[in-house]
Design an enzyme around this catalytic site. Structure first.
Site, PDB file in Angstrom:
ATOM      1  N   HIS A 105      -7.592  -5.850  -0.247  1.00  0.00           N
ATOM      2  CA  HIS A 105      -6.474  -5.089   0.299  1.00  0.00           C
ATOM      3  C   HIS A 105      -6.080  -5.697   1.646  1.00  0.00           C
ATOM      4  O   HIS A 105      -6.928  -6.165   2.406  1.00  0.00           O
ATOM      5  CB  HIS A 105      -6.900  -3.626   0.486  1.00  0.00           C
ATOM      6  CG  HIS A 105      -5.765  -2.674   0.598  1.00  0.00           C
ATOM      7  ND1 HIS A 105      -5.049  -2.251  -0.492  1.00  0.00           N
ATOM      8  CD2 HIS A 105      -5.206  -2.052   1.668  1.00  0.00           C
ATOM      9  CE1 HIS A 105      -4.110  -1.408  -0.109  1.00  0.00           C
ATOM     10  NE2 HIS A 105      -4.173  -1.280   1.207  1.00  0.00           N
ATOM     11  N   SER A 164       0.834  -1.199   0.000  1.00  0.00           N
ATOM     12  CA  SER A 164       0.000   0.000   0.000  1.00  0.00           C
ATOM     13  C   SER A 164       0.877   1.260   0.000  1.00  0.00           C
ATOM     14  O   SER A 164       1.635   1.471  -0.932  1.00  0.00           O
ATOM     15  CB  SER A 164      -0.970  -0.062   1.174  1.00  0.00           C
ATOM     16  OG  SER A 164      -2.043   0.825   1.012  1.00  0.00           O
ATOM     17  N   ASP A 222      -9.964  -4.934  -4.670  1.00  0.00           N
ATOM     18  CA  ASP A 222      -9.293  -3.822  -3.999  1.00  0.00           C
ATOM     19  C   ASP A 222      -9.553  -2.557  -4.804  1.00  0.00           C
ATOM     20  O   ASP A 222      -9.457  -2.580  -6.045  1.00  0.00           O
ATOM     21  CB  ASP A 222      -7.790  -4.117  -3.930  1.00  0.00           C
ATOM     22  CG  ASP A 222      -6.967  -3.064  -3.220  1.00  0.00           C
ATOM     23  OD1 ASP A 222      -7.539  -2.090  -2.678  1.00  0.00           O
ATOM     24  OD2 ASP A 222      -5.730  -3.201  -3.214  1.00  0.00           O
TER      25      ASP A 222
END
Length: 327
Positions: free
Chosen positions: A295, A171, A265
């Site tokens: 995610h 991320s 995601d």
């Protein structure tokens, strides 16, 4: 089963094991009254508590060192003792935790780092870089770049091979990984051999996957992601900076990249686009899209075959890239 749990369980596009992980995290956060309204320090502390069960267990390291890198608290995991008689220095990866530049730590991501160390046979180091919004861009990026420089410069002291370094993250950590390589390339400094990029935040533009996978059933929400971007920068104009949004950068001459993309995601489209842009720039790219993954799915390794597969895929790739670098 309460109404929220029933709603989460109805999303059949999510892998069943990952769905249970998502439900458990949502339930954990639900134990805190109005979690989103808590002051940020309390939210961070709550997140550490909720994620504690997911960072425990897993591989036992031969040695773990607590250290300081670039002025940040750091931790290095060694799958074999670094001072064993006659043992060569090991390849290493600097792993940058996610959390929207705002949350999490080397504690929340401790198991993930140990999994990579054990499976790839490399040293994995992590740092607690300065979090936003207290520390705006470029503070965290400066720290990541300096941590890489320190690992290379002082490789012998850490028992690592200066010529067999990788950087990786998930991320926001994937964002910082690419941005750090851009900074080093532009400064004419040596680059890592490889970039491991897990469901990265590479561009603030909303794509169709934002609308398709928004909501707690898929872990990351649109308002949450937009707030993370706002936390990271001092003003909206900075979102055009290629070191902030690396998908907008000239990506030529960057290290080989592996992208682990979660199908379910909001960032899925941006990750596919990043893979294409890297490839178009001449960067060797390997891309894996994990069907039914959300995610943060790698943190579900204790209960998820899909997370285990993704970790094995990355470990094989890292070992090939870094062992080849030493040959």
């Amino acid at each position: 089963m309460d109404a929220t749990t029933e709603a989460l369980a109805e999303h059949d596009d999510v892998d069943p094991e990952i769905r249970r992980f998502v439900i458990a995290l949502n339930h954990g956060y639900g134990q805190f009254s109005d979690f989103d309204a808590l002051p940020l320090p309390e939210r961070r502390a709550a997140a550490e508590t909720v994620r504690e069960q997911w960072r425990t267990g897993g591989p036992v390291m031969a040695e773990t060192r607590e250290a300081t890198l670039a002025g940040c608290r750091a931790r290095l995991h060694y799958p074999v003792a670094p001072d064993a008689a006659g043992s060569p220095p090991l390849p290493a990866m600097l792993y940058i935790h996610g959390g929207g530049w705002t949350m999490f730590s080397i504690d929340t991501h401790d198991r993930l780092m140990r999994e990579y160390a054990a499976r790839a046979g490399i040293v994995v180091a992590g740092i607690d870089y300065s979090l936003s919004p207290e520390a705006k861009y470029p503070t965290a990026l400066d720290e990541v770049v300096e941590a890489l420089r320190t690992l290379r410069r002082d490789a012998a002291a850490y028992g690592v091979d200066a010529d067999a370094l990788a950087i990786g993250g998930d991320s926001a950590g994937a964002n910082l990984s690419v941005a750090a390589c851009l900074r080093l390339r532009d400064a004419g400094e040596p680059l890592p051999r490889a970039m491991l990029l897990n469901y990265g935040a590479f561009d603030p533009v909303e794509t169709p996957s934002y609308a398709r996978y928004d909501g707690p059933a898929y872990m990351l929400t649109i308002p949450e992601m937009n707030q993370f971007w706002a936390n990271y920068v001092s003003d909206a104009a900075a979102l055009n900076d290629p070191y902030v949004a690396p998908a907008r950068a000239n990506l030529a001459e960057l290290p080989a990249a592996l992208l682990a993309i979660a199908e379910c995601d909001i960032l899925a489209d941006a990750n596919r686009a990043m893979a294409s842009r890297l490839e178009a720039a001449g960067v060797p790219v390997e891309m894996h899209v994990y069907s039914g993954a959300t995610h943060s799915f790698l943190e579900a390794v204790s209960v998820s075959g899909l997370a285990n597969q993704a970790l094995d895929d990355a470990a094989r790739w890292l070992a090939d890239r870094l062992t080849g670098a030493r040959a």
